[in-house]
Write a protein that holds these residues in place. Structure first.
Motif, mmCIF file in Angstrom:
data_model
loop_
_atom_site.group_PDB
_atom_site.id
_atom_site.type_symbol
_atom_site.label_atom_id
_atom_site.label_comp_id
_atom_site.label_asym_id
_atom_site.label_seq_id
_atom_site.Cartn_x
_atom_site.Cartn_y
_atom_site.Cartn_z
ATOM 1 N N LEU A 21 0.827 -1.208 0.000
ATOM 2 C CA LEU A 21 0.000 0.000 0.000
ATOM 3 C C LEU A 21 0.858 1.254 0.000
ATOM 4 O O LEU A 21 0.498 2.279 -0.572
ATOM 5 N N TRP A 22 1.998 1.174 0.677
ATOM 6 C CA TRP A 22 2.890 2.322 0.842
ATOM 7 C C TRP A 22 3.409 2.809 -0.502
ATOM 8 O O TRP A 22 3.496 4.002 -0.774
ATOM 9 N N PHE A 23 3.760 1.873 -1.350
ATOM 10 C CA PHE A 23 4.490 2.210 -2.567
ATOM 11 C C PHE A 23 3.652 2.138 -3.833
ATOM 12 O O PHE A 23 4.133 2.441 -4.917
ATOM 13 N N ALA A 24 2.368 1.730 -3.689
ATOM 14 C CA ALA A 24 1.501 1.637 -4.864
ATOM 15 C C ALA A 24 1.365 2.983 -5.557
ATOM 16 O O ALA A 24 1.415 3.083 -6.789
ATOM 17 N N GLY A 25 1.217 4.047 -4.758
ATOM 18 C CA GLY A 25 1.050 5.380 -5.332
ATOM 19 C C GLY A 25 2.243 5.817 -6.155
ATOM 20 O O GLY A 25 2.097 6.532 -7.155
ATOM 21 N N ASN A 26 3.446 5.395 -5.739
ATOM 22 C CA ASN A 26 4.656 5.772 -6.478
ATOM 23 C C ASN A 26 4.631 5.227 -7.898
ATOM 24 O O ASN A 26 5.081 5.879 -8.842
ATOM 25 N N GLY A 27 4.098 4.012 -8.046
ATOM 26 C CA GLY A 27 4.101 3.372 -9.356
ATOM 27 C C GLY A 27 3.103 3.973 -10.328
ATOM 28 O O GLY A 27 3.248 3.821 -11.536
ATOM 29 N N VAL A 28 2.055 4.640 -9.809
ATOM 30 C CA VAL A 28 1.005 5.176 -10.697
ATOM 31 C C VAL A 28 0.932 6.703 -10.612
ATOM 32 O O VAL A 28 -0.051 7.299 -11.054
ATOM 33 N N MET A 29 1.965 7.319 -10.070
ATOM 34 C CA MET A 29 1.945 8.762 -9.827
ATOM 35 C C MET A 29 1.659 9.558 -11.089
ATOM 36 O O MET A 29 0.818 10.465 -11.103
ATOM 37 N N ARG A 30 2.348 9.230 -12.155
ATOM 38 C CA ARG A 30 2.173 9.976 -13.403
ATOM 39 C C ARG A 30 0.766 9.802 -13.959
ATOM 40 O O ARG A 30 0.194 10.734 -14.545
ATOM 41 N N ASP A 31 0.188 8.620 -13.767
ATOM 42 C CA ASP A 31 -1.186 8.374 -14.229
ATOM 43 C C ASP A 31 -2.177 9.237 -13.455
ATOM 44 O O ASP A 31 -3.149 9.748 -14.017
ATOM 45 N N LEU A 32 -1.940 9.390 -12.148
ATOM 46 C CA LEU A 32 -2.819 10.228 -11.332
ATOM 47 C C LEU A 32 -2.757 11.681 -11.792
ATOM 48 O O LEU A 32 -3.788 12.362 -11.894
ATOM 49 N N VAL A 33 -1.554 12.159 -12.059
ATOM 50 C CA VAL A 33 -1.371 13.544 -12.518
ATOM 51 C C VAL A 33 -2.128 13.770 -13.824
ATOM 52 O O VAL A 33 -2.841 14.776 -13.987
ATOM 53 N N ALA A 34 -2.000 12.808 -14.759
ATOM 54 C CA ALA A 34 -2.653 12.949 -16.065
ATOM 55 C C ALA A 34 -4.169 12.794 -15.968
ATOM 56 O O ALA A 34 -4.928 13.570 -16.561
ATOM 57 N N THR A 35 -4.647 11.812 -15.206
ATOM 58 C CA THR A 35 -6.077 11.510 -15.125
ATOM 59 C C THR A 35 -6.859 12.627 -14.451
ATOM 60 O O THR A 35 -7.955 12.992 -14.896
ATOM 61 N N PHE A 36 -6.308 13.179 -13.370
ATOM 62 C CA PHE A 36 -7.050 14.173 -12.594
ATOM 63 C C PHE A 36 -6.592 15.605 -12.868
ATOM 64 O O PHE A 36 -7.009 16.534 -12.175
ATOM 65 N N GLY A 37 -5.735 15.776 -13.879
ATOM 66 C CA GLY A 37 -5.308 17.113 -14.276
ATOM 67 C C GLY A 37 -4.547 17.848 -13.191
ATOM 68 O O GLY A 37 -4.728 19.056 -12.988
ATOM 69 N N LEU A 38 -3.675 17.129 -12.483
ATOM 70 C CA LEU A 38 -2.915 17.732 -11.393
ATOM 71 C C LEU A 38 -1.665 18.423 -11.928
ATOM 72 O O LEU A 38 -1.175 18.100 -13.005
ATOM 73 N N SER A 39 -1.139 19.360 -11.167
ATOM 74 C CA SER A 39 0.094 20.037 -11.556
ATOM 75 C C SER A 39 1.287 19.155 -11.224
ATOM 76 O O SER A 39 1.193 18.210 -10.439
ATOM 77 N N GLU A 40 2.421 19.476 -11.815
ATOM 78 C CA GLU A 40 3.638 18.691 -11.564
ATOM 79 C C GLU A 40 4.070 18.772 -10.097
ATOM 80 O O GLU A 40 4.654 17.839 -9.564
ATOM 81 N N SER A 41 3.762 19.875 -9.439
ATOM 82 C CA SER A 41 4.134 20.023 -8.031
ATOM 83 C C SER A 41 3.383 19.043 -7.136
ATOM 84 O O SER A 41 3.800 18.766 -6.003
ATOM 85 N N ALA A 42 2.273 18.513 -7.652
ATOM 86 C CA ALA A 42 1.471 17.565 -6.866
ATOM 87 C C ALA A 42 2.228 16.268 -6.611
ATOM 88 O O ALA A 42 1.948 15.569 -5.629
ATOM 89 N N VAL A 43 3.182 15.944 -7.480
ATOM 90 C CA VAL A 43 3.945 14.702 -7.325
ATOM 91 C C VAL A 43 4.657 14.671 -5.987
ATOM 92 O O VAL A 43 4.594 13.680 -5.241
ATOM 93 N N GLY A 44 5.321 15.785 -5.645
ATOM 94 C CA GLY A 44 6.031 15.850 -4.369
ATOM 95 C C GLY A 44 5.080 15.773 -3.187
ATOM 96 O O GLY A 44 5.358 15.099 -2.188
ATOM 97 N N HIS A 45 3.923 16.436 -3.306
ATOM 98 C CA HIS A 45 2.940 16.417 -2.221
ATOM 99 C C HIS A 45 2.390 15.007 -2.007
ATOM 100 O O HIS A 45 2.222 14.561 -0.862
ATOM 101 N N LEU A 46 2.104 14.306 -3.094
ATOM 102 C CA LEU A 46 1.541 12.957 -2.997
ATOM 103 C C LEU A 46 2.547 11.972 -2.403
ATOM 104 O O LEU A 46 2.160 11.003 -1.750
ATOM 105 N N THR A 47 3.828 12.233 -2.648
ATOM 106 C CA THR A 47 4.866 11.369 -2.077
ATOM 107 C C THR A 47 5.022 11.630 -0.585
ATOM 108 O O THR A 47 5.093 10.695 0.222
#
Length: 394
Positions: A21-47
């Protein structure tokens, strides 16, 4: 009483399934950014928000002495199910950045009832050979940490939603295995009442303090190294244009090989002593930090990658040994609380070192920045070298 031979494999498998569960988000991070229209800065926040959730969770679990007052296996199962549900929450089509951060925070929060509690369960079963047992346990976590890098090579065949559903299913399976097949261990001593100050009182023991501060020094380096492995490879490739690195795959191996080092270190500690091996490994990782700038100038790709592989081994091999020393130098009735609060402070330190290193890289392109990672091991070595006498039980 000697535990069944199946107990340790079940604990390790359950831990791996649930910490996915801890690392699942890391593997799909770029998909989340693209799917939900998030900014690139969101990657650091989600991590970071998962780490923050884990820190808050471990602090609360330690204050309430959850794993000492209640059956650790039941706590593990409950947190596995809740963590899996919040992990699935990310799939909701109405998500925005705030709701995704909320779901990832709560996933991290309930991981506080999985990772340190898994170590508590192992400590309740293995009074002797605890270093070896925790070596397998932390090794499973290391492979889980490395897995998202391998996942980047595989995600073109799997949808991001499938990845999240699979990891949630694994977590429920791991929790079910733990609660059904691993009853309370023979060395468990239940905490009789709520003591809100118990999580701080453990530091009154000088031997415990020495082990804990050794662990904190180790954690200053560990997650920062893991976070910057791909960047180190990318930097070397830019300096040496002829380099043909498969960065995700190499990152997986550099981080993942640490899992084998944890297991090997546990066996060595049975012969040479837990504190001695922890000290030597921390000294080697400190040397890697100090030597790192020299390696970027090397023309040999093999030498550079070999150095990172070695660093990937010594940066984590002492982790189960420090957890062993923490468990052995805490009173039995607060052992779970002790492991949890040390995890809490340790992971809080990782956020500071990662952010500091990240800021330093914005100020300079020099590869000498990685020397700052040696600060933690130096302080950890000083703590281990103190006159406080640590338990020598293996």
């Amino acid at each position: 009483m000697k535990p069944s031979k199946t107990i340790l494999p079940i604990i390790v498998l359950s831990q791996f399934c649930c910490t996915s569960l801890w690392f699942a988000g890391n593997g799909v991070m770029r998909d989340l950014v693209a799917t939900f229209g998030l900014s690139e800065s969101a990657v650091g926040h989600l991590t970071s928000v998962v780490q923050f959730g884990f820190i808050v969770g471990t602090l609360l679990f330690a204050i309430l002495s959850i794993s000492d007052r209640f059956s650790p296996s039941k706590v593990f199962f409950s947190c596995a199910v809740l963590g899996a549900l919040f992990n699935l929450g990310v799939i909701w089509e109405g998500n925005g950045l705030a709701s995704i951060l909320f779901f990832r925070f709560l996933t991290g929060f309930f991981l506080a009832g999985i990772y340190p509690v898994g170590m508590k369960i192992a400590a309740d079963y293995y009074e002797k050979g605890l270093g070896k047992s925790l070596g397998y346990l932390v090794g499973a976590l290391v492979v889980g940490t490395a897995f998202p890098h391998l996942l980047k090579e595989m995600t073109h065949t799997l949808s991001w939603k499938t990845v999240l559903m699979a990891t949630s299913s694994l977590a429920v399976l791991g929790g079910a295995l733990m609660v059904s097949l691993v009853p309370d261990g023979p060395y468990r001593k239940r905490g009789q009442q709520l003591q809100l100050s118990a999580f701080l009182k453990v530091f009154g023991n000088g031997s415990f303090r020495s082990a804990a501060f050794g662990y904190f020094g180790h954690m200053w380096e560990l997650y920062a190294f893991w976070a910057f492995v791909p960047i180190m490879l990318q930097t070397y490739a830019l300096v040496h244009p002829a380099t043909t690195f498969n960065i995700p795959l190499l990152s997986f191996f550099i981080i993942g090989i640490g899992g084998l080092a944890c297991v090997f270190g546990g066996y060595v500690a049975q012969v040479a002593g837990t504190k001695r091996v922890a000290f030597m490994v921390l000294l080697l990782s400190c040397a890697c930090c100090l030597m790192s700038p020299l390696l970027f100038a090397q023309q040999s790709e093999v030498l550079f990658v070999s150095f990172l592989m070695f660093w990937g081994m010594v940066v984590i091999a002492d982790s189960p040994l420090f957890s062993t020393l923490v468990a052995q130098n805490a009173s039995p009735e607060v052992k779970g609380t002790a492991l949890t609060i040390v995890n809490c402070f340790g992971f809080a330190i990782t956020i500071v070192s990662i952010q500091l290193l990240n800021e330093m890289r914005t100020l300079t392109n020099s590869n000498t920045v990685y020397i700052i990672l040696a600060l933690g091991p130096i302080l950890g070595l000083a703590a281990l070298a103190s006159k406080n006498k640590l338990q020598k039980t293996q």
